[in-house]
Write a protein that holds these residues in place. Structure first.
Motif, PDB file in Angstrom:
ATOM      1  N   VAL A  52      62.150 -28.258 -48.492  1.00 37.60           N
ATOM      2  CA  VAL A  52      60.749 -28.620 -48.239  1.00 37.60           C
ATOM      3  C   VAL A  52      60.040 -27.369 -47.743  1.00 37.60           C
ATOM      4  O   VAL A  52      60.392 -26.828 -46.699  1.00 37.60           O
ATOM      5  N   HIS A  53      59.072 -26.926 -48.501  1.00 38.90           N
ATOM      6  CA  HIS A  53      58.311 -25.741 -48.111  1.00 38.90           C
ATOM      7  C   HIS A  53      57.123 -26.185 -47.270  1.00 38.90           C
ATOM      8  O   HIS A  53      56.574 -27.257 -47.461  1.00 38.90           O
ATOM      9  N   GLY A  54      56.769 -25.384 -46.293  1.00 40.76           N
ATOM     10  CA  GLY A  54      55.694 -25.743 -45.382  1.00 40.76           C
ATOM     11  C   GLY A  54      56.212 -26.113 -44.009  1.00 40.76           C
ATOM     12  O   GLY A  54      55.439 -26.464 -43.126  1.00 40.76           O
ATOM     13  N   CYS A  55      57.528 -26.024 -43.829  1.00 40.75           N
ATOM     14  CA  CYS A  55      58.148 -26.286 -42.531  1.00 40.75           C
ATOM     15  C   CYS A  55      58.635 -24.961 -41.957  1.00 40.75           C
ATOM     16  O   CYS A  55      59.168 -24.134 -42.686  1.00 40.75           O
ATOM     17  N   GLU A  56      58.444 -24.772 -40.649  1.00 42.68           N
ATOM     18  CA  GLU A  56      58.962 -23.567 -40.016  1.00 42.68           C
ATOM     19  C   GLU A  56      60.490 -23.585 -39.988  1.00 42.68           C
ATOM     20  O   GLU A  56      61.130 -22.563 -40.144  1.00 42.68           O
ATOM     21  N   GLU A  78      53.321 -44.394 -50.646  1.00 43.82           N
ATOM     22  CA  GLU A  78      51.999 -43.766 -50.803  1.00 43.82           C
ATOM     23  C   GLU A  78      51.042 -44.190 -49.684  1.00 43.82           C
ATOM     24  O   GLU A  78      50.223 -43.404 -49.237  1.00 43.82           O
ATOM     25  N   ALA A  79      51.149 -45.421 -49.249  1.00 38.77           N
ATOM     26  CA  ALA A  79      50.228 -45.968 -48.254  1.00 38.77           C
ATOM     27  C   ALA A  79      50.608 -45.617 -46.810  1.00 38.77           C
ATOM     28  O   ALA A  79      49.831 -45.889 -45.891  1.00 38.77           O
ATOM     29  N   LEU A  80      51.761 -45.002 -46.618  1.00 34.45           N
ATOM     30  CA  LEU A  80      52.228 -44.729 -45.258  1.00 34.45           C
ATOM     31  C   LEU A  80      51.264 -43.819 -44.506  1.00 34.45           C
ATOM     32  O   LEU A  80      50.876 -42.759 -44.991  1.00 34.45           O
ATOM     33  N   ASP A  81      50.892 -44.260 -43.327  1.00 28.93           N
ATOM     34  CA  ASP A  81      50.048 -43.474 -42.430  1.00 28.93           C
ATOM     35  C   ASP A  81      50.977 -42.809 -41.420  1.00 28.93           C
ATOM     36  O   ASP A  81      51.330 -43.400 -40.395  1.00 28.93           O
ATOM     37  N   LEU A  82      51.402 -41.594 -41.735  1.00 27.54           N
ATOM     38  CA  LEU A  82      52.372 -40.888 -40.904  1.00 27.54           C
ATOM     39  C   LEU A  82      51.883 -40.650 -39.477  1.00 27.54           C
ATOM     40  O   LEU A  82      52.613 -40.930 -38.527  1.00 27.54           O
ATOM     41  N   PRO A  83      50.644 -40.174 -39.278  1.00 31.73           N
ATOM     42  CA  PRO A  83      50.179 -39.999 -37.897  1.00 31.73           C
ATOM     43  C   PRO A  83      50.215 -41.309 -37.101  1.00 31.73           C
ATOM     44  O   PRO A  83      50.576 -41.311 -35.924  1.00 31.73           O
ATOM     45  N   ARG A  86      54.982 -28.705 -36.086  1.00 28.28           N
ATOM     46  CA  ARG A  86      55.862 -29.854 -36.375  1.00 28.28           C
ATOM     47  C   ARG A  86      55.111 -30.924 -37.156  1.00 28.28           C
ATOM     48  O   ARG A  86      55.646 -31.532 -38.072  1.00 28.28           O
ATOM     49  N   SER A  87      53.871 -31.148 -36.768  1.00 26.91           N
ATOM     50  CA  SER A  87      53.049 -32.121 -37.483  1.00 26.91           C
ATOM     51  C   SER A  87      52.848 -31.680 -38.933  1.00 26.91           C
ATOM     52  O   SER A  87      52.989 -32.490 -39.864  1.00 26.91           O
ATOM     53  N   ASN A  88      52.570 -30.404 -39.134  1.00 30.40           N
ATOM     54  CA  ASN A  88      52.426 -29.872 -40.495  1.00 30.40           C
ATOM     55  C   ASN A  88      53.730 -30.015 -41.267  1.00 30.40           C
ATOM     56  O   ASN A  88      53.723 -30.324 -42.459  1.00 30.40           O
ATOM     57  N   GLY A  89      54.847 -29.776 -40.594  1.00 29.80           N
ATOM     58  CA  GLY A  89      56.147 -29.906 -41.241  1.00 29.80           C
ATOM     59  C   GLY A  89      56.413 -31.330 -41.695  1.00 29.80           C
ATOM     60  O   GLY A  89      56.891 -31.560 -42.812  1.00 29.80           O
ATOM     61  N   MET A  90      56.099 -32.304 -40.843  1.00 33.48           N
ATOM     62  CA  MET A  90      56.314 -33.705 -41.226  1.00 33.48           C
ATOM     63  C   MET A  90      55.388 -34.091 -42.372  1.00 33.48           C
ATOM     64  O   MET A  90      55.782 -34.828 -43.274  1.00 33.48           O
ATOM     65  N   ASN A  91      54.165 -33.562 -42.351  1.00 33.58           N
ATOM     66  CA  ASN A  91      53.251 -33.821 -43.469  1.00 33.58           C
ATOM     67  C   ASN A  91      53.772 -33.191 -44.758  1.00 33.58           C
ATOM     68  O   ASN A  91      53.616 -33.761 -45.838  1.00 33.58           O
ATOM     69  N   ALA A  92      54.428 -32.027 -44.650  1.00 33.38           N
ATOM     70  CA  ALA A  92      55.025 -31.382 -45.829  1.00 33.38           C
ATOM     71  C   ALA A  92      56.164 -32.242 -46.378  1.00 33.38           C
ATOM     72  O   ALA A  92      56.340 -32.350 -47.599  1.00 33.38           O
ATOM     73  N   VAL A  93      56.936 -32.862 -45.486  1.00 35.63           N
ATOM     74  CA  VAL A  93      58.022 -33.749 -45.930  1.00 35.63           C
ATOM     75  C   VAL A  93      57.431 -34.956 -46.655  1.00 35.63           C
ATOM     76  O   VAL A  93      57.904 -35.333 -47.737  1.00 35.63           O
ATOM     77  N   LEU A  94      56.400 -35.569 -46.081  1.00 36.79           N
ATOM     78  CA  LEU A  94      55.765 -36.723 -46.719  1.00 36.79           C
ATOM     79  C   LEU A  94      55.158 -36.321 -48.069  1.00 36.79           C
ATOM     80  O   LEU A  94      55.273 -37.064 -49.049  1.00 36.79           O
ATOM     81  N   LYS A  95      54.566 -35.147 -48.129  1.00 33.00           N
ATOM     82  CA  LYS A  95      54.013 -34.655 -49.391  1.00 33.00           C
ATOM     83  C   LYS A  95      55.127 -34.511 -50.429  1.00 33.00           C
ATOM     84  O   LYS A  95      54.968 -34.901 -51.588  1.00 33.00           O
ATOM     85  N   ARG A  96      56.270 -33.983 -50.008  1.00 30.81           N
ATOM     86  CA  ARG A  96      57.404 -33.814 -50.934  1.00 30.81           C
ATOM     87  C   ARG A  96      57.915 -35.185 -51.393  1.00 30.81           C
ATOM     88  O   ARG A  96      58.280 -35.355 -52.556  1.00 30.81           O
TER      89      ARG A  96
END
Length: 137
Positions: A48-52, A97-102, A118-128
């Motif tokens: 997953v790209h976009g995670c530190e 698709e409908a999951l509201d991660l925040p 970390r928030s960006n990383g989790m969003n990158a996982v959801l995007k993947r």
């Protein structure tokens, strides 16, 4: 949308954790539940790209439901991944698709402690995850 059983258990456990220290401990414990990925599974196509931190995600789709497997080299991220996976386990593409991660991390009482990276990383996982969904359509 009703929660999968494991997600409901996680939510109940985190609701009863009175402060950040207890939640952080719980987060680490949930991370220990993640099955390790083999070296063969840790290939670039699952990265997953976009995670530190280094994060890998794989997906299987059968009987109309999605099943994800994830792993990270970072303990806190493993915990967050575990909580994300229990939330999406066995869902249909429409439900993922409908999951509201925040909102999920807010419900768990973790949103305020998530750093922007970390928030960006989790969003990158959801995007993947959503990319996997698009690959099947």
């Amino acid at each position: 949308m009703t929660l999968p059983d494991a997600a409901a258990q996680a939510l109940q456990a985190f609701e009863h954790a009175p402060g950040w220290e207890q939640r952080a401990r719980l987060l680490m414990q949930w991370g220990e539940r993640l099955a390790p990925m083999s070296e063969a599974e840790k290939r670039d196509e699952h990265r997953v790209h976009g995670c530190e931190s280094q994060v890998w995600l794989s997906a299987e789709h059968f009987d109309g439901c999605w099943h994800f497997k994830a792993y990270s080299d970072a303990r806190l991220i493993r915990g967050l991944l575990a909580l994300l996976l229990v939330r999406v386990e066995g869902l249909s593409a429409v439900e993922v698709e409908a999951l509201d991660l925040p909102a999920w991390f807010t419900d768990l009482g973790l949103a305020r402690q998530l750093s922007p990276s970390r928030s960006n990383g989790m969003n990158a996982v959801l995007k993947r995850m959503r990319e996997y969904l698009a690959d099947i359509r």
